[in-house]
Write an enzyme that holds these catalytic residues in place. Structure first.
Site, PDB file in Angstrom:
ATOM      1  N   GLU A   1       3.741 -10.700  -5.734  1.00 14.22           N
ATOM      2  CA  GLU A   1       3.523 -10.537  -4.286  1.00 14.22           C
ATOM      3  C   GLU A   1       2.704 -11.693  -3.703  1.00 14.22           C
ATOM      4  O   GLU A   1       2.185 -11.590  -2.596  1.00 14.22           O
ATOM      5  CB  GLU A   1       2.825  -9.197  -3.983  1.00 14.22           C
TER       6      GLU A   1
ATOM      7  N   HIS B   1      -3.363  -4.945  -2.392  1.00 12.66           N
ATOM      8  CA  HIS B   1      -2.135  -4.156  -2.353  1.00 12.66           C
ATOM      9  C   HIS B   1      -2.260  -3.069  -3.404  1.00 12.66           C
ATOM     10  O   HIS B   1      -2.671  -3.332  -4.534  1.00 12.66           O
ATOM     11  CB  HIS B   1      -0.923  -5.044  -2.640  1.00 12.66           C
TER      12      HIS B   1
ATOM     13  N   HIS C   1      -0.888   1.348  -4.490  1.00 14.49           N
ATOM     14  CA  HIS C   1       0.132   2.397  -4.329  1.00 14.49           C
ATOM     15  C   HIS C   1      -0.541   3.771  -4.179  1.00 14.49           C
ATOM     16  O   HIS C   1      -0.347   4.647  -5.032  1.00 14.49           O
ATOM     17  CB  HIS C   1       1.056   2.426  -5.554  1.00 14.49           C
TER      18      HIS C   1
ATOM     19  N   GLU D   1     -13.730  10.336  10.556  1.00 15.82           N
ATOM     20  CA  GLU D   1     -14.018   8.993  10.050  1.00 15.82           C
ATOM     21  C   GLU D   1     -12.907   7.970  10.364  1.00 15.82           C
ATOM     22  O   GLU D   1     -13.182   6.779  10.503  1.00 15.82           O
ATOM     23  CB  GLU D   1     -14.183   9.114   8.528  1.00 15.82           C
TER      24      GLU D   1
ATOM     25  N   HIS E   1       6.445   2.692  -0.886  1.00 16.96           N
ATOM     26  CA  HIS E   1       5.919   1.703  -1.844  1.00 16.96           C
ATOM     27  C   HIS E   1       4.386   1.724  -1.903  1.00 16.96           C
ATOM     28  O   HIS E   1       3.810   2.011  -2.939  1.00 16.96           O
ATOM     29  CB  HIS E   1       6.438   0.301  -1.481  1.00 16.96           C
TER      30      HIS E   1
HETATM   31  O1  2HA Z   1       3.927  -5.452  -9.458  1.00 19.41           O
HETATM   32  O2  2HA Z   1       2.811  -3.554  -6.939  1.00 19.41           O
HETATM   33  O3  2HA Z   1       4.637  -4.647  -5.404  1.00 19.41           O
HETATM   34  C1  2HA Z   1       2.966  -5.063  -8.661  1.00 19.41           C
HETATM   35  C2  2HA Z   1       3.425  -4.472  -7.410  1.00 19.41           C
HETATM   36  C3  2HA Z   1       4.601  -5.036  -6.731  1.00 19.41           C
HETATM   37 ZN    ZN Z   2       3.508  -2.679  -5.164  1.00 16.04          ZN
END
Ligand code: 2HA
Ligand code: ZN
Length: 266
Positions: free
Chosen positions: A113, A136, A138, A166, A207
């Protein structure tokens, strides 16, 4: 020694928290931090670059800057024990190239990414001089919400603000939602960077999330707060008997805490 730098220690701590919260299964997620030259320059002095990579994106305005970034295929769970393999530092050169100057031992390279991280840094630096961090991740309930809520940024933001007091205070700039796109390429990086001109967080449907900020604690805290609201949204889905915090009360809250809610939402 670079390995003792406070930014690397903090990335290790945050990666462990993300893993422990269940947000970064297997090799999910990536982190990048613009590192102050003064923090590691003495350790780098005289060392030749390890290799040059093509980042694949326009990195103008970043030339000369150092970026600490997680490696592709690396597990957040392992970052605290294997920082030299899991992390690396790149220095931006001209024309989209960058030199790896530290880390990525045993053949590692930056996250898939990287294009989105680079474009996100450029986008946020253009509107915030203090910007430094992109995470980033998940987070489970944020992703669940992208399966149960319309994917428009306005109503998504309002739903999050209504859940807990909050939220409006921590992210008055709201969230942007990007419908599903293929990840790991320049196209999703360009779309995300566009959305990041207006707020610090982009949710990738089905995602995860990209959050930005001026330091690791604040950026991690932003994800935590969004995820907490999303958790409340999901826990009460189908059996809410109140709408949560009304528009009038959100306005009252904004005035009391001196925050400016994103335009045209309330
Ligand atoms: O590989 O989260 O979006 C890591 C990730 C890809
Ligand atoms: Zn990811």
């Amino acid at each position: 020694m670079i390995i003792e730098s406070k930014t690397i220690k903090k990335v290790c701590e945050i990666a462990k928290c993300c893993y422990d919260f269940g947000w970064d299964e297997r090799n999910g997620g990536n982190i990048s931090v613009l590192v102050d030259e003064s923090e590691i320059q003495a350790s780098l002095a005289g060392a030749p670059p390890i290799c040059r990579i093509n980042t694949g994106v326009d990195n103008s305005n970043l030339e000369g800057k150092l970026l600490l970034v997680t490696g592709t295929g690396k597990y957040f769970r392992n970052i605290p024990n294997e920082p030299k393999e899991s992390l690396g530092i790149i220095r931006f050169c001209k024309n989209g190239f960058a030199d790896i100057v530290w880390g990525f031992e045993n053949g590692g390279k930056p996250t898939s990414e990287l294009p989105t991280h680079i474009l996100a840094h450029k986008s946020r630096l253009a509107v915030d001089d203090n910007h430094k961090v992109v995470i980033h991740s998940h987070p489970t309930n944020v992703i669940a919400m992208t399966l149960t809520h319309p994917l428009d940024s306005k109503s998504f933001t309002l739903s999050l603000w209504r859940m807990i007091t909050e939220s409006l205070i921590v992210f008055p700039d709201g969230v942007s939602v990007l419908d599903w796109m293929l990840c790991g390429n320049v196209e999703i990086g360009i779309k995300s960077a566009e959305l990041l001109k207006e707020c610090r967080s982009v949710i990738w449907a089905h995602h995860g999330i990209f959050c930005t900020g001026s330091n690791l604690d604040e950026t991690f805290g932003l994800i935590e707060t969004i995820e907490k609201s999303a958790e409340l949204y999901m826990k009460t889905l189908g059996h809410r008997i109140t709408e949560g915090i009304s528009d009038d009360r959100l306005r009252e809250l904004a005035t009391a805490f001196g925050v400016t809610p994103k335009k045209d939402l309330l």
